[in-house]
Design a protein around this motif. Structure first.
Motif, PDB file in Angstrom:
ATOM      1  N   ALA A 302       0.825  -1.210   0.000  1.00 13.31           N
ATOM      2  CA  ALA A 302       0.000   0.000   0.000  1.00 13.31           C
ATOM      3  C   ALA A 302       0.859   1.260   0.000  1.00 13.31           C
ATOM      4  CB  ALA A 302      -0.933  -0.009   1.203  1.00 13.31           C
ATOM      5  N   GLU A 303       1.935   1.267   0.786  1.00 10.82           N
ATOM      6  CA  GLU A 303       2.806   2.434   0.813  1.00 10.82           C
ATOM      7  C   GLU A 303       3.520   2.623  -0.528  1.00 10.82           C
ATOM      8  OE1 GLU A 303       2.923   4.760   2.869  1.00 10.82           O
ATOM      9  OE2 GLU A 303       2.049   3.958   4.713  1.00 10.82           O
ATOM     10  N   CYS A 304       3.869   1.546  -1.186  1.00 14.30           N
ATOM     11  CA  CYS A 304       4.495   1.655  -2.502  1.00 14.30           C
ATOM     12  C   CYS A 304       3.527   2.246  -3.522  1.00 14.30           C
ATOM     13  CB  CYS A 304       4.992   0.288  -2.974  1.00 14.30           C
ATOM     14  SG  CYS A 304       6.484  -0.281  -2.115  1.00 14.30           S
ATOM     15  N   GLU A 305       2.289   1.813  -3.430  1.00 12.75           N
ATOM     16  CA  GLU A 305       1.290   2.376  -4.342  1.00 12.75           C
ATOM     17  C   GLU A 305       1.065   3.857  -4.032  1.00 12.75           C
ATOM     18  OE1 GLU A 305      -3.344   1.653  -5.824  1.00 12.75           O
ATOM     19  OE2 GLU A 305      -2.364   0.219  -4.475  1.00 12.75           O
ATOM     20  N   ALA A 306       0.971   4.201  -2.763  1.00  6.25           N
ATOM     21  CA  ALA A 306       0.765   5.599  -2.383  1.00  6.25           C
ATOM     22  C   ALA A 306       1.942   6.469  -2.797  1.00  6.25           C
ATOM     23  CB  ALA A 306       0.550   5.699  -0.875  1.00  6.25           C
ATOM     24  N   GLY A 307       3.134   5.919  -2.809  1.00  5.13           N
ATOM     25  CA  GLY A 307       4.324   6.687  -3.154  1.00  5.13           C
ATOM     26  C   GLY A 307       4.693   6.636  -4.623  1.00  5.13           C
ATOM     27  N   ARG A 308       3.814   6.111  -5.493  1.00  6.71           N
ATOM     28  CA  ARG A 308       4.016   6.054  -6.938  1.00  6.71           C
ATOM     29  C   ARG A 308       5.155   5.130  -7.357  1.00  6.71           C
ATOM     30  NH1 ARG A 308       5.823  10.400  -9.448  1.00  6.71           N
ATOM     31  NH2 ARG A 308       6.791  11.305  -7.582  1.00  6.71           N
ATOM     32  N   SER A 309       5.406   4.106  -6.576  1.00  7.90           N
ATOM     33  CA  SER A 309       6.462   3.169  -6.946  1.00  7.90           C
ATOM     34  C   SER A 309       6.161   2.564  -8.313  1.00  7.90           C
ATOM     35  CB  SER A 309       6.574   2.065  -5.899  1.00  7.90           C
ATOM     36  OG  SER A 309       7.624   1.176  -6.213  1.00  7.90           O
TER      37      SER A 309
END
Length: 438
Positions: A302-309
């Motif tokens: 989820a954090e990767c998605e939120a950070g535009r990974s």
């Protein structure tokens, strides 16, 4: 020598003296072996000289010895008539630590590892454990007219990376040799030398070490909008993971989530292309443990998605083991034997440890992959602090005193005093006789 079933068994009042006599008869040889193992430690799955020394010592005692089980593991059998099969397990591997004990037989060994050339030390006492296996083998061989059944001895590699137990099981340990009726093991702790600690049920934690790669898009530090910064994503991950314990785990449960490694980048003005994390999880409930690992992966995705990974994160289990749950009935049987051997005053209630072991894989049919029913096991703890040091250490209880003493994995930790070595030899033999000569 194979005994007949009608051979008289050792009476309990005489057992303490008989074990003690055999311990003294073997002690000098076992102590010399211990010092040799301590001086020449080897890393996990590199225990070639260690396993050779142990195999030779067990062969000299008349055991049928097989080398190279699960890589560098050793299996020794003494078949002594009809009866149960009791397995005694000791571990062999050392740690990449520079020894600072000042012993005249301290290690000066080094070895090549993933981190380059590293110093080596038996800072967890596995040299003591394997020496006690040989010592117990000598005691049991000396008393073989007084018991019947099969004694199965395991010198296991790679406990420190939770690899050796599974490697030996995958190499057909129980199919090739024997499937034990009970499994016994021990570990040293900085309790008073000469004492033995027991705990039924949950004794040690499950552990997972997880490696994670968070992908970004590297660029110049002055132009963050044209990049994706994996360091920012990783920072959010580190703080958010701590909410698992506070908000997803029931308050009565014990779980620890630690980010022990976070590496990214090479200098201040470069946004790196990726961030690498290593995460350690410990708990005492295997089902809860699995849910925590799932939560970690969910949060990181989820954090990767939120950070535009630009790519999903990658996960790799470095190593893992299940929680250690001692069989209550077997613990009581061993404890009675130890009370007879050492006296009730020299037994203590061992507190639950958040440390971990791959020992329980030998008893878990599912986790160990050997099928059938689980095998009961007992893992106890032998004290390693000399009496003078113990007396001057502050604290009223065993737990309070141990907080002030060096623990395993310290470069100053030394459990191999003569009292502890004798205790470990006798504790193993007395535990085995609880089944083989009840």
């Amino acid at each position: 020598m194979t005994m007949q079933l009608d051979t008289p068994r050792l009476a309990h009042p005489d057992r303490r003296a008989a074990i003690g006599g055999q311990v003294e008869a073997a002690f000098e040889r076992v102590q010399a072996l211990y010092r040799q193992l301590h001086q020449f430690p080897e890393l996990p799955f590199q225990e070639h000289e260690t396993s050779a020394r142990l195999a030779e010592a067990l062969e000299a005692l008349g055991y049928a010895v097989t080398r190279g089980v699960g890589g560098t593991g050793v299996v020794a059998l003494l078949r002594n008539g009809e009866g149960p099969t009791v397995m005694l397990r000791g571990d062999m591997d050392a740690l990449p630590i520079e020894e600072k004990t000042g012993l005249d037989y301290a290690s000066v060994q080094t070895a090549e590892s993933n981190s380059g050339q590293v110093p080596l030390m038996h800072a967890c006492g596995h040299d003591l454990h394997s020496s006690c296996i040989v010592g117990a083998a000598a005691v049991m061989a000396g008393l073989r007219e007084q018991w019947s059944g099969t004694l199965m001895l395991i010198c296991q590699p790679a406990e420190e990376i939770f690899g050796g137990a599974r490697a030996m099981l995958d190499d057909g340990l129980y199919e090739r040799f024997a499937r034990p009726d009970v499994i016994l093991g021990q570990h040293n702790m900085p309790a008073l030398a000469g004492t033995v600690g027991h705990i039924a049920g949950g004794a040690m934690a499950a552990c997972t070490n997880l490696a994670v790669t968070i992908h970004g898009a590297g660029g110049h530090g002055s132009m963050p909008a044209q990049a994706v910064d994996p360091v920012v994503i990783a920072a959010h991950v580190v703080t958010r993971l701590q909410s698992i314990v506070s908000r997803e785990v029931p308050p009565e449960e014990t779980v620890v989530v630690t980010v022990g490694k976070l590496h990214a980048g090479t200098q201040a003005n470069i946004i790196p292309h990726a961030a690498e994390l290593e995460i350690n999880v410990r708990s005492f409930d295997n089902a809860l443990h699995a849910r925590v690992v799932e939560s970690i992966e969910r949060i990181i995705r989820a954090e990767c998605e939120a950070g535009r990974s630009p790519r999903p994160p990658e996960f790799r289990v470095l190593n893992e083991t299940i929680a250690l749950h001692n069989d209550a009935a077997a613990v009581e049987q061993v404890r009675r034997a130890h009370a007879e051997q050492f006296g009730e005053a020299n037994l203590y209630a061992m507190p639950r440890l958040n440390g971990s072991e791959d020992f329980p894989l030998f008893g878990s049919a599912e986790a160990g992959g050997f099928g059938g029913d689980d095998i009961p096991y007992v893992y106890w703890f032998i004290g390693a602090t000399p009496a003078e040091r113990w007396a001057e250490t502050p604290g009223a209880s065993v737990s309070e005193k141990m907080r002030h003493l060096e623990m395993p994995h310290s470069p100053y930790y030394f459990p191999g005093n003569a009292v502890t070595l004798r205790t470990g030899m006798a504790a193993m033999a007395a535990g085995a006789l609880a089944w083989l000569a009840p």
